[in-house]
Write a protein that holds these residues in place. Structure first.
Motif, mmCIF file in Angstrom:
data_model
loop_
_atom_site.group_PDB
_atom_site.id
_atom_site.type_symbol
_atom_site.label_atom_id
_atom_site.label_comp_id
_atom_site.label_asym_id
_atom_site.label_seq_id
_atom_site.Cartn_x
_atom_site.Cartn_y
_atom_site.Cartn_z
ATOM 1 N N ASN A 192 -41.944 98.568 61.463
ATOM 2 C CA ASN A 192 -42.934 99.286 62.260
ATOM 3 C C ASN A 192 -44.305 98.687 61.971
ATOM 4 O O ASN A 192 -44.748 98.664 60.814
ATOM 5 C CB ASN A 192 -42.931 100.777 61.914
ATOM 6 N N VAL A 193 -44.975 98.224 63.025
ATOM 7 C CA VAL A 193 -46.278 97.587 62.859
ATOM 8 C C VAL A 193 -47.259 98.166 63.865
ATOM 9 O O VAL A 193 -46.854 98.640 64.931
ATOM 10 C CB VAL A 193 -46.194 96.059 63.033
ATOM 11 N N PRO A 194 -48.537 98.131 63.562
ATOM 12 C CA PRO A 194 -49.533 98.627 64.512
ATOM 13 C C PRO A 194 -49.719 97.658 65.671
ATOM 14 O O PRO A 194 -49.282 96.502 65.622
ATOM 15 C CB PRO A 194 -50.808 98.725 63.662
ATOM 16 N N GLU A 195 -50.362 98.130 66.710
ATOM 17 C CA GLU A 195 -50.656 97.291 67.860
ATOM 18 C C GLU A 195 -51.520 96.109 67.432
ATOM 19 O O GLU A 195 -52.414 96.243 66.590
ATOM 20 C CB GLU A 195 -51.394 98.109 68.922
ATOM 21 N N GLY A 196 -51.198 94.964 67.996
ATOM 22 C CA GLY A 196 -51.946 93.759 67.640
ATOM 23 C C GLY A 196 -51.256 92.897 66.610
ATOM 24 O O GLY A 196 -51.711 91.789 66.330
ATOM 25 N N VAL A 197 -50.162 93.403 66.049
ATOM 26 C CA VAL A 197 -49.383 92.627 65.077
ATOM 27 C C VAL A 197 -48.079 92.193 65.752
ATOM 28 O O VAL A 197 -47.350 93.029 66.302
ATOM 29 C CB VAL A 197 -49.078 93.443 63.808
ATOM 30 N N ASP A 198 -47.803 90.912 65.723
ATOM 31 C CA ASP A 198 -46.595 90.364 66.337
ATOM 32 C C ASP A 198 -45.512 90.180 65.281
ATOM 33 O O ASP A 198 -45.777 89.664 64.196
ATOM 34 C CB ASP A 198 -46.886 89.020 66.999
ATOM 35 N N VAL A 199 -44.300 90.599 65.640
ATOM 36 C CA VAL A 199 -43.159 90.451 64.731
ATOM 37 C C VAL A 199 -42.044 89.715 65.465
ATOM 38 O O VAL A 199 -41.682 90.083 66.593
ATOM 39 C CB VAL A 199 -42.633 91.818 64.244
ATOM 40 N N ARG A 200 -41.517 88.689 64.833
ATOM 41 C CA ARG A 200 -40.313 88.011 65.316
ATOM 42 C C ARG A 200 -39.228 88.240 64.279
ATOM 43 O O ARG A 200 -39.445 88.051 63.084
ATOM 44 C CB ARG A 200 -40.557 86.511 65.485
ATOM 45 N N LYS A 201 -38.063 88.658 64.761
ATOM 46 C CA LYS A 201 -36.972 89.011 63.846
ATOM 47 C C LYS A 201 -35.862 87.976 63.913
ATOM 48 O O LYS A 201 -35.451 87.565 64.995
ATOM 49 C CB LYS A 201 -36.422 90.395 64.213
ATOM 50 N N VAL A 202 -35.403 87.566 62.744
ATOM 51 C CA VAL A 202 -34.261 86.656 62.643
ATOM 52 C C VAL A 202 -33.213 87.340 61.784
ATOM 53 O O VAL A 202 -33.414 87.519 60.582
ATOM 54 C CB VAL A 202 -34.664 85.306 62.004
ATOM 55 N N ASP A 203 -32.118 87.758 62.403
ATOM 56 C CA ASP A 203 -31.036 88.435 61.673
ATOM 57 C C ASP A 203 -29.761 87.624 61.852
ATOM 58 O O ASP A 203 -29.130 87.656 62.910
ATOM 59 C CB ASP A 203 -30.848 89.865 62.185
ATOM 60 N N LEU A 204 -29.396 86.889 60.818
ATOM 61 C CA LEU A 204 -28.231 86.004 60.910
ATOM 62 C C LEU A 204 -26.947 86.776 61.117
ATOM 63 O O LEU A 204 -26.042 86.321 61.828
ATOM 64 C CB LEU A 204 -28.136 85.151 59.638
ATOM 65 N N SER A 205 -26.838 87.979 60.533
ATOM 66 C CA SER A 205 -25.608 88.756 60.684
ATOM 67 C C SER A 205 -25.417 89.207 62.124
ATOM 68 O O SER A 205 -24.296 89.243 62.637
ATOM 69 C CB SER A 205 -25.627 89.979 59.754
ATOM 70 N N ILE A 206 -26.526 89.540 62.809
ATOM 71 C CA ILE A 206 -26.422 89.928 64.216
ATOM 72 C C ILE A 206 -25.956 88.744 65.056
ATOM 73 O O ILE A 206 -25.099 88.891 65.944
ATOM 74 C CB ILE A 206 -27.782 90.450 64.730
ATOM 75 N N GLU A 207 -26.497 87.568 64.782
ATOM 76 C CA GLU A 207 -26.069 86.390 65.527
ATOM 77 C C GLU A 207 -24.588 86.112 65.311
ATOM 78 O O GLU A 207 -23.864 85.748 66.242
ATOM 79 C CB GLU A 207 -26.896 85.168 65.098
ATOM 80 N N LEU A 208 -24.106 86.298 64.081
ATOM 81 C CA LEU A 208 -22.678 86.098 63.804
ATOM 82 C C LEU A 208 -21.829 87.146 64.520
ATOM 83 O O LEU A 208 -20.741 86.833 65.013
ATOM 84 C CB LEU A 208 -22.429 86.160 62.296
ATOM 85 N N GLN A 209 -22.317 88.382 64.595
ATOM 86 C CA GLN A 209 -21.584 89.422 65.307
ATOM 87 C C GLN A 209 -21.481 89.104 66.797
ATOM 88 O O GLN A 209 -20.446 89.353 67.419
ATOM 89 C CB GLN A 209 -22.270 90.771 65.106
ATOM 90 N N ILE A 210 -22.537 88.548 67.364
ATOM 91 C CA ILE A 210 -22.493 88.162 68.773
ATOM 92 C C ILE A 210 -21.477 87.045 68.979
ATOM 93 O O ILE A 210 -20.700 87.052 69.941
ATOM 94 C CB ILE A 210 -23.896 87.729 69.242
ATOM 95 N N LEU A 211 -21.467 86.085 68.053
ATOM 96 C CA LEU A 211 -20.466 85.022 68.143
ATOM 97 C C LEU A 211 -19.057 85.574 67.998
ATOM 98 O O LEU A 211 -18.120 85.128 68.684
ATOM 99 C CB LEU A 211 -20.738 83.967 67.070
#
Length: 259
Positions: A192-211
Motif C-alpha cells: 500500500n503506497v500513497p498517491e505519487g508512488v509507483d510500484v512494480r511487482k515481480v512475483d516469480l511464484s505467480i509467473e510459475l502458477q500461470i505457466l
C-alpha cells in the motif's frame, strides 16, 4: 551525467499510454542487440519480430515518440536507441537501493544489467546485524538503521524490496517516508503506497502458477486428442462382427437355413 533526482521521465506529461511505456524496454533491448552488431537501420517488421509484438502496434508506439521512420529504409537504430533511452530516463544515472540481501537480493546485486542500463546500485541494506559490512557484489551491506541517511545522501528515488513478505510493507513505508517514489517489489505481497508512488511487482511464484495453468491446459488438450473415435476400418470390423449374428443377407431378419 545527471543524477536520479534532477528530473523525472516525461512520458506521463507527453501522454504516452502505460501499455506503450511497458513495451519500450522490449524495443530498446532489441535495438541494443542490433546496435552491437552494427546494424544501421531496421524495418518495423524486423524490429517488431525481435521485440515480440506486431508491426502495427510498434508503429503506433513509435508515433508517440514522434518517430515515424523512413519509407523504404526503416528506422535509424542508433537514433531510436537514444530516443527510447531518453524517454525512459536512461540518459541519466539512477541510484538504487536494494533492501533484503538474502539469496534473491544478492542475485540482484550481482546482476550486471543494471549498470549498463543507467541504474547504479548505491547501497545494499539488510536487517541482520551479522550481514553488516559483508561485501556482496563488491558493495558492503549496511544495516537498515542507515536506510534514511543513505537515501538522503545518495539522492535515491528508486528502491528494490527483496525482503520476506512480512517485512515488506514496513520497509516500503520507510522508503516512501525517506523520499523514494518508485519501488520494485519482489516480496510476495501487495504494498500500500500513497498517491505519487509507483510500484512494480515481480512475483516469480505467480509467473510459475500461470505457466502451470498453461501446462495443465496443454496436457488436457493432448489427452482429449488421444481419446479419438474408433478408426473407420476398426468400426466397420466391429459392426460386421456384431451385426452378423442378428442380421440376414436381406436386412434385420436373421437368415433361415432350409430344412
Amino acid at each position: 551525467m545527471a543524477t536520479g533526482r534532477t528530473h523525472r521521465p516525461a512520458t506521463r506529461s507527453r501522454g504516452i499510454p502505460e501499455a506503450t511505456v511497458a513495451r519500450l524496454p522490449l524495443y530498446l533491448r532489441a535495438l541494443t542487440a542490433l546496435s552491437e552488431r552494427s546494424v544501421p537501420t531496421v524495418s518495423s517488421e524486423e524490429l517488431a519480430a525481435a521485440a515480440g509484438v506486431n508491426s502495427a502496434k510498434l508503429r503506433k508506439d513509435f508515433s508517440y515518440l514522434g518517430s515515424y521512420g523512413t519509407r523504404g529504409v526503416g528506422y535509424d537504430v542508433e537514433y531510436l536507441v537514444y530516443q527510447i533511452s531518453r524517454e525512459l530516463g536512461l540518459t541519466q544515472d539512477w541510484p538504487v537501493v536494494i533492501v533484503g540481501i538474502g539469496n534473491l537480493g544478492a542475485a540482484l546485486a550481482n546482476y550486471g544489467g543494471f549498470a549498463s542500463r543507467g541504474f547504479r546500485v548505491a547501497a545494499l541494506i539488510d536487517a541482520d546485524p551479522g550481514m553488516a559490512g559483508k561485501p556482496v557484489a563488491g558493495i558492503p551491506v549496511q544495516h537498515t538503521d542507515e536506510l534514511e541517511k543513505i537515501i538522503q545522501d545518495d539522492g535515491v528515488s528508486i528502491g528494490v524490496i527483496a525482503t520476506p513478505a512480512g517485512a515488506a510493507q514496513q520497509v516500503c513505508d520507510r522508503l516512501v517516508a525517506a523520499g523514494v517514489t518508485s519501488i520494485l517489489n519482489f516480496a510476495p505481497t501487495v504494498l500500500n503506497v500513497p498517491e505519487g508512488v509507483d510500484v512494480r511487482k515481480v512475483d516469480l511464484s505467480i509467473e510459475l502458477q500461470i505457466l502451470a495453468f498453461h501446462e495443465q491446459r496443454k496436457a488436457g488438450e493432448e489427452a482429449a486428442a488421444d481419446t479419438v473415435a474408433v478408426p473407420p476400418v476398426a468400426a466397420r470390423k466391429q459392426q460386421h462382427s456384431t451385426g452378423s449374428a442378428d442380421k440376414g443377407p436381406d436386412g434385420d431378419v436373421p437368415a433361415v437355413m432350409p430344412a
